[in-house]
Motif scaffolding. Structure first.
Motif, PDB file in Angstrom:
ATOM      1  N   ARG A 198       0.893  -1.193  -0.096  1.00 37.06           N
ATOM      2  CA  ARG A 198       0.051  -0.019  -0.039  1.00 37.06           C
ATOM      3  C   ARG A 198       0.775   1.087   0.031  1.00 37.06           C
ATOM      4  O   ARG A 198       0.409   2.136  -0.866  1.00 37.06           O
ATOM      5  N   LYS A 199       1.949   1.281   0.802  1.00 31.16           N
ATOM      6  CA  LYS A 199       2.835   2.488   0.674  1.00 31.16           C
ATOM      7  C   LYS A 199       3.573   2.714  -0.441  1.00 31.16           C
ATOM      8  O   LYS A 199       3.622   3.847  -0.861  1.00 31.16           O
ATOM      9  N   LEU A 200       3.715   1.498  -1.044  1.00 31.71           N
ATOM     10  CA  LEU A 200       4.520   1.458  -2.672  1.00 31.71           C
ATOM     11  C   LEU A 200       3.509   2.090  -3.673  1.00 31.71           C
ATOM     12  O   LEU A 200       3.826   3.116  -4.588  1.00 31.71           O
ATOM     13  N   GLU A 201       2.295   1.568  -3.551  1.00 34.20           N
ATOM     14  CA  GLU A 201       0.948   2.109  -4.386  1.00 34.20           C
ATOM     15  C   GLU A 201       1.034   3.802  -4.320  1.00 34.20           C
ATOM     16  O   GLU A 201       0.881   4.332  -5.124  1.00 34.20           O
ATOM     17  N   LYS A 202       1.001   4.058  -3.103  1.00 34.40           N
ATOM     18  CA  LYS A 202       0.742   5.451  -2.769  1.00 34.40           C
ATOM     19  C   LYS A 202       1.667   6.450  -3.282  1.00 34.40           C
ATOM     20  O   LYS A 202       1.419   7.419  -3.930  1.00 34.40           O
ATOM     21  N   LYS A 203       2.985   5.914  -2.800  1.00 31.51           N
ATOM     22  CA  LYS A 203       4.071   7.002  -3.461  1.00 31.51           C
ATOM     23  C   LYS A 203       4.298   7.004  -4.828  1.00 31.51           C
ATOM     24  O   LYS A 203       4.427   8.081  -5.391  1.00 31.51           O
ATOM     25  N   THR A 204       4.262   5.726  -5.446  1.00 33.50           N
ATOM     26  CA  THR A 204       4.399   5.824  -6.873  1.00 33.50           C
ATOM     27  C   THR A 204       3.337   6.600  -7.661  1.00 33.50           C
ATOM     28  O   THR A 204       3.526   7.051  -8.486  1.00 33.50           O
ATOM     29  N   ALA A 205       1.912   6.505  -7.042  1.00 36.14           N
ATOM     30  CA  ALA A 205       0.735   7.286  -7.603  1.00 36.14           C
ATOM     31  C   ALA A 205       1.021   8.715  -7.376  1.00 36.14           C
ATOM     32  O   ALA A 205       0.641   9.470  -8.355  1.00 36.14           O
ATOM     33  N   GLU A 206       1.484   9.231  -6.413  1.00 40.14           N
ATOM     34  CA  GLU A 206       1.134  10.491  -6.001  1.00 40.14           C
ATOM     35  C   GLU A 206       2.419  11.236  -6.648  1.00 40.14           C
ATOM     36  O   GLU A 206       2.230  12.245  -7.248  1.00 40.14           O
ATOM     37  N   GLN A 207       3.521  10.872  -6.255  1.00 40.55           N
ATOM     38  CA  GLN A 207       4.781  11.688  -6.398  1.00 40.55           C
ATOM     39  C   GLN A 207       5.703  11.189  -7.924  1.00 40.55           C
ATOM     40  O   GLN A 207       6.407  11.616  -8.074  1.00 40.55           O
ATOM     41  N   GLY A 208       4.947  10.100  -8.453  1.00 42.05           N
ATOM     42  CA  GLY A 208       5.581   9.905  -9.423  1.00 42.05           C
ATOM     43  C   GLY A 208       6.984   9.131  -9.514  1.00 42.05           C
ATOM     44  O   GLY A 208       7.918   9.303 -10.257  1.00 42.05           O
ATOM     45  N   LEU A 209       7.168   8.348  -8.395  1.00 46.59           N
ATOM     46  CA  LEU A 209       8.448   7.735  -8.182  1.00 46.59           C
ATOM     47  C   LEU A 209       8.528   6.354  -8.833  1.00 46.59           C
ATOM     48  O   LEU A 209       7.522   5.621  -9.167  1.00 46.59           O
ATOM     49  N   THR A 210       9.619   5.474  -8.890  1.00 50.40           N
ATOM     50  CA  THR A 210       9.905   4.463  -9.548  1.00 50.40           C
ATOM     51  C   THR A 210      10.292   3.557  -8.492  1.00 50.40           C
ATOM     52  O   THR A 210      11.019   3.657  -7.521  1.00 50.40           O
ATOM     53  N   ILE A 211       9.915   2.287  -8.816  1.00 51.24           N
ATOM     54  CA  ILE A 211      10.448   1.146  -7.890  1.00 51.24           C
ATOM     55  C   ILE A 211      11.424   0.446  -8.654  1.00 51.24           C
ATOM     56  O   ILE A 211      11.268  -0.085  -9.580  1.00 51.24           O
ATOM     57  N   VAL A 212      12.809   0.589  -8.138  1.00 46.23           N
ATOM     58  CA  VAL A 212      14.017  -0.025  -8.691  1.00 46.23           C
ATOM     59  C   VAL A 212      14.592  -1.144  -7.980  1.00 46.23           C
ATOM     60  O   VAL A 212      14.899  -1.085  -6.580  1.00 46.23           O
ATOM     61  N   PRO A 213      15.260  -2.134  -8.422  1.00 42.12           N
ATOM     62  CA  PRO A 213      15.910  -3.068  -7.578  1.00 42.12           C
ATOM     63  C   PRO A 213      17.290  -2.596  -7.421  1.00 42.12           C
ATOM     64  O   PRO A 213      17.993  -2.263  -8.475  1.00 42.12           O
ATOM     65  N   LYS A 214      17.805  -2.813  -6.229  1.00 45.68           N
ATOM     66  CA  LYS A 214      19.227  -2.315  -5.949  1.00 45.68           C
ATOM     67  C   LYS A 214      20.256  -3.494  -5.912  1.00 45.68           C
ATOM     68  O   LYS A 214      21.313  -3.453  -6.075  1.00 45.68           O
ATOM     69  N   LYS A 215      19.698  -4.735  -5.194  1.00 49.80           N
ATOM     70  CA  LYS A 215      20.595  -5.708  -5.048  1.00 49.80           C
ATOM     71  C   LYS A 215      19.605  -7.214  -4.538  1.00 49.80           C
ATOM     72  O   LYS A 215      18.741  -6.773  -4.126  1.00 49.80           O
ATOM     73  N   ILE A 216      20.498  -8.060  -5.051  1.00 47.66           N
ATOM     74  CA  ILE A 216      19.731  -9.296  -4.975  1.00 47.66           C
ATOM     75  C   ILE A 216      20.743 -10.045  -4.063  1.00 47.66           C
ATOM     76  O   ILE A 216      22.356  -9.970  -4.283  1.00 47.66           O
ATOM     77  N   TYR A 217      20.571 -10.778  -3.012  1.00 48.61           N
ATOM     78  CA  TYR A 217      21.435 -11.624  -2.237  1.00 48.61           C
ATOM     79  C   TYR A 217      20.927 -12.788  -1.608  1.00 48.61           C
ATOM     80  O   TYR A 217      19.697 -13.169  -1.540  1.00 48.61           O
ATOM     81  N   ILE A 218      21.656 -13.779  -1.079  1.00 52.82           N
ATOM     82  CA  ILE A 218      21.179 -15.023  -0.308  1.00 52.82           C
ATOM     83  C   ILE A 218      21.506 -14.672   1.076  1.00 52.82           C
ATOM     84  O   ILE A 218      22.450 -14.710   1.590  1.00 52.82           O
ATOM     85  N   ASN A 219      20.261 -14.878   1.897  1.00 51.54           N
ATOM     86  CA  ASN A 219      20.121 -14.778   3.476  1.00 51.54           C
ATOM     87  C   ASN A 219      21.009 -15.668   3.981  1.00 51.54           C
ATOM     88  O   ASN A 219      21.222 -16.755   3.478  1.00 51.54           O
ATOM     89  N   GLY A 220      21.008 -15.596   5.529  1.00 50.46           N
ATOM     90  CA  GLY A 220      22.042 -16.750   6.261  1.00 50.46           C
ATOM     91  C   GLY A 220      20.903 -18.105   6.061  1.00 50.46           C
ATOM     92  O   GLY A 220      21.487 -19.086   6.450  1.00 50.46           O
ATOM     93  N   LYS A 221      19.769 -18.059   5.949  1.00 50.43           N
ATOM     94  CA  LYS A 221      18.489 -19.341   5.886  1.00 50.43           C
ATOM     95  C   LYS A 221      18.862 -19.684   4.311  1.00 50.43           C
ATOM     96  O   LYS A 221      18.187 -20.949   4.262  1.00 50.43           O
ATOM     97  N   GLY A 222      19.294 -19.250   3.437  1.00 51.83           N
ATOM     98  CA  GLY A 222      19.646 -19.653   2.073  1.00 51.83           C
ATOM     99  C   GLY A 222      18.548 -19.278   0.985  1.00 51.83           C
ATOM    100  O   GLY A 222      18.269 -19.618  -0.058  1.00 51.83           O
ATOM    101  N   LEU A 223      17.866 -18.178   1.417  1.00 48.11           N
ATOM    102  CA  LEU A 223      16.793 -17.595   0.529  1.00 48.11           C
ATOM    103  C   LEU A 223      17.156 -16.506  -0.112  1.00 48.11           C
ATOM    104  O   LEU A 223      17.939 -15.721   0.474  1.00 48.11           O
ATOM    105  N   ALA A 224      16.666 -16.386  -1.355  1.00 45.89           N
ATOM    106  CA  ALA A 224      17.114 -15.044  -1.989  1.00 45.89           C
ATOM    107  C   ALA A 224      16.204 -14.023  -1.912  1.00 45.89           C
ATOM    108  O   ALA A 224      14.771 -14.083  -1.544  1.00 45.89           O
ATOM    109  N   LYS A 225      16.842 -12.713  -1.397  1.00 47.90           N
ATOM    110  CA  LYS A 225      16.222 -11.747  -1.162  1.00 47.90           C
ATOM    111  C   LYS A 225      16.533 -10.594  -2.167  1.00 47.90           C
ATOM    112  O   LYS A 225      17.547 -10.509  -2.535  1.00 47.90           O
TER     113      LYS A 225
END
Length: 148
Positions: free
Chosen positions: A87-114
């Motif tokens: 909901r926060k992302l929807e609000k900010k991208t609609a109102e302020q014209g911002l973009t959602i950009v991926p910064k990094k991908i990593y594998i956490n301590g449990k072996g999951l991709a984040k």
């Protein structure tokens, strides 16, 4: 081996305002390729669709030993966020014209991709020049201090 892959081009093209950490819905061959570091952020972006966040344009290379079970390299992948974050992302991208950009991908301590995604505002040409100038100054001072 710890996998941590950054989207270097995004740091050059955007000002980051707020970060979110999300899980990614992946197939088995995709996680194997990510662990080997076989991905490319070139045209990757996240967008909202029917109350869900999707990652498009992220190229995860096919795994070399997976025969016909291999994945589509450029398929859309669902990002796993809480309803409050969406909901926060929807609000900010609609109102302020911002973009959602991926910064990094990593594998956490449990072996999951984040993935770390950010609300971002695009830089103008003069902003990019200013950033390059600041980085040059930092590098020169670090060299001078190191030489002393």
């Amino acid at each position: 081996m710890m996998t941590n892959i950054k989207n270097k081009k995004a740091y050059h093209n955007f000002f980051f305002l707020e970060d979110f950490e999300a899980g990614i819905q992946l197939l088995g061959t995709e996680i194997k390729s990510i662990r080997e570091g076989k991905l490319n952020f070139l045209d990757a972006y996240a967008h909202l669709e029917k109350g869900e966040v999707w990652l498009s344009g992220l190229h995860i290379s096919p795994h070399k030993t997976a025969s016909f079970f291999n994945h589509e390299p450029l398929r859309k992948r669902k990002l796993l966020l809480t309803k409050k974050e969406i909901r926060k992302l929807e609000k900010k991208t609609a109102e302020q014209g911002l973009t959602i950009v991926p910064k990094k991908i990593y594998i956490n301590g449990k072996g999951l991709a984040k993935i770390t995604i950010s609300l971002a505002k695009g830089k103008k040409l003069h902003d990019k020049r200013q950033t390059i100038k600041q980085n040059d100054i930092k590098r020169d001072t670090a060299r001078a201090l190191k030489g002393v």
